[in-house]
Write a protein that holds these residues in place. Structure first.
Motif, mmCIF file in Angstrom:
data_model
loop_
_atom_site.group_PDB
_atom_site.id
_atom_site.type_symbol
_atom_site.label_atom_id
_atom_site.label_comp_id
_atom_site.label_asym_id
_atom_site.label_seq_id
_atom_site.Cartn_x
_atom_site.Cartn_y
_atom_site.Cartn_z
ATOM 1 N N ALA A 1 0.831 -1.205 0.000
ATOM 2 C CA ALA A 1 0.000 0.000 0.000
ATOM 3 C C ALA A 1 0.866 1.256 0.000
ATOM 4 O O ALA A 1 0.573 2.233 -0.711
ATOM 5 C CB ALA A 1 -0.921 -0.013 1.218
ATOM 6 N N THR B 1 -6.148 -0.345 -1.229
ATOM 7 C CA THR B 1 -5.555 -0.767 -2.505
ATOM 8 C C THR B 1 -6.580 -1.342 -3.471
ATOM 9 O O THR B 1 -6.298 -1.453 -4.669
ATOM 10 C CB THR B 1 -4.475 -1.839 -2.267
ATOM 11 O OG1 THR B 1 -5.076 -2.999 -1.639
ATOM 12 C CG2 THR B 1 -3.357 -1.299 -1.378
ATOM 13 N N GLY C 1 -1.416 -5.241 -2.896
ATOM 14 C CA GLY C 1 -0.421 -4.466 -3.628
ATOM 15 C C GLY C 1 0.923 -5.164 -3.731
ATOM 16 O O GLY C 1 1.931 -4.524 -4.062
#
Length: 336
Positions: free
Chosen positions: A18, A62, A68
């Motif tokens: 993130a 995300t 992510g």
């Protein structure tokens, strides 16, 4: 109050993807109810609930179930859709095959398949491109997801013989000992887990409502760490689970495996209130009663699966275990 027992390492590992996308780590921690100054404080352990809330915060930020950490994102809701797609399956084997097919279509960065290796089966679950998963969090999480989901669907702790990883043992290897049952191997060609083929026949016992609650709480169950049974009985139970029932080893072979004399094994088991014969019979009984809930298997097929060459011998053993013949027991489950 929930016990804090998870390494602080997982705070930064969960945030890393993130933050790489530009999200603010302290804000995500705050949303999860975790003080920002806990970050990179090794002595500050965290609870399962705190890690669960942090994962949810990162999912929301995300919009990616892979946090992510993959070269390609996986949309939120993908895992739930897969579970819904697989829930109607009769057996664990069918779920694993269907889930592998589902993710091969949806996620191009995931190498996933169920492979037969003699009497064992290997569930390959491997990130093709792991360059963004620098802490190995996503790879750890994926294997946890499928191991824990498998156990939850059949309402039984499956004795996984081995969980393996393609990278060297990480600095937080001790956490793996708490997360994954059975043998651990590192620096393997691919990641995944191995177990005996007999568990593929276990029936799925969860309802749609139970699945809804499971997903609503996710990833709580996946991150939960079952208590470890360190008894000799439990160790032998796990070892025997790797074999076909007729081939389960005796005291001499177990002694070589455990580096104990047969006499010491027998004495220790007696101190624990059991014996090798009782453990073997318990394995057969537990597996037989699970399989008996499956309408797709006949009594003669179940007898063979739990190691009886004759259905009559299985029927006698089953009546000794439960007080009912297989047919009457199955009928009582349907009517009850």
């Amino acid at each position: 109050m929930a016990k804090a027992h998870i390494a602080n390492h997982y705070l930064q590992a969960t945030l890393r993807g993130a933050e790489r996308q530009g999200h603010d780590g302290p804000t995500l921690l705050e949303q999860a109810g975790i003080p920002a100054d806990w970050l990179n404080t090794p002595e500050q352990l965290i609870t399962e609930q705190q890690l669960t809330q942090l994962v949810k915060s990162v999912w929301r930020a995300t919009r990616d179930e892979f946090l992510g950490l993959s070269s390609e994102p996986c949309n939120n809701g993908t895992f739930a859709l897969m579970c819904d797609y697989c829930l109607g399956s009769a057996t664990l084997g069918a779920v694993l095959r269907k889930s592998a097919h589902f993710y091969r279509v949806i996620c191009r960065n995931l190498d996933i398949a169920l492979e037969e290796q003699g009497r064992q089966v290997f569930f390959r679950l491997h990130l093709k491109d792991a360059q963004n998963d620098t802490d190995h969090l996503l790879q750890e999480f994926l294997i946890l997801m499928w191991e824990r989901l498998s156990c939850w669907l059949v309402d039984q702790q499956i004795p996984f013989a081995r969980t393996q990883f393609s990278y060297p043992a990480p600095a937080h290897e001790a956490e793996y000992r708490a997360m994954y049952p059975g043998e651990l191997k590192f620096e393997q060609p691919v990641c995944g887990f191995l177990f005996h083929e007999k568990y593929l026949q276990l029936p799925i016992v969860r309802s749609e409502e139970e699945l809804r609650q499971f997903l609503q709480a996710a990833p709580a169950y996946i991150l939960h760490r079952p208590s470890q049974d360190e008894s000799l009985r439990a160790r032998i139970h796990a070892l025997l689970a790797r074999y076909n029932y007729p081939d389960m080893p005796g005291l001499d072979a177990l002694g070589r495996e455990l580096h104990m004399t047969p006499r010491n094994i027998g004495r220790k088991l007696q101190d624990e209130g059991t014996s090798l014969r009782k453990i073997k019979e318990t394995l057969r009984r537990e597996h037989a009663t699970r399989l008996m809930t499956s309408e797709s298997l006949s009594i003669s097929e179940i007898a063979e699966l739990v190691g009886f060459s004759e259905t009559a011998a299985f029927s006698r053993a089953f009546k000794r275990w439960t007080g009912l013949s297989p047919a009457r027991w199955r009928g009582s489950q349907v009517n009850g």
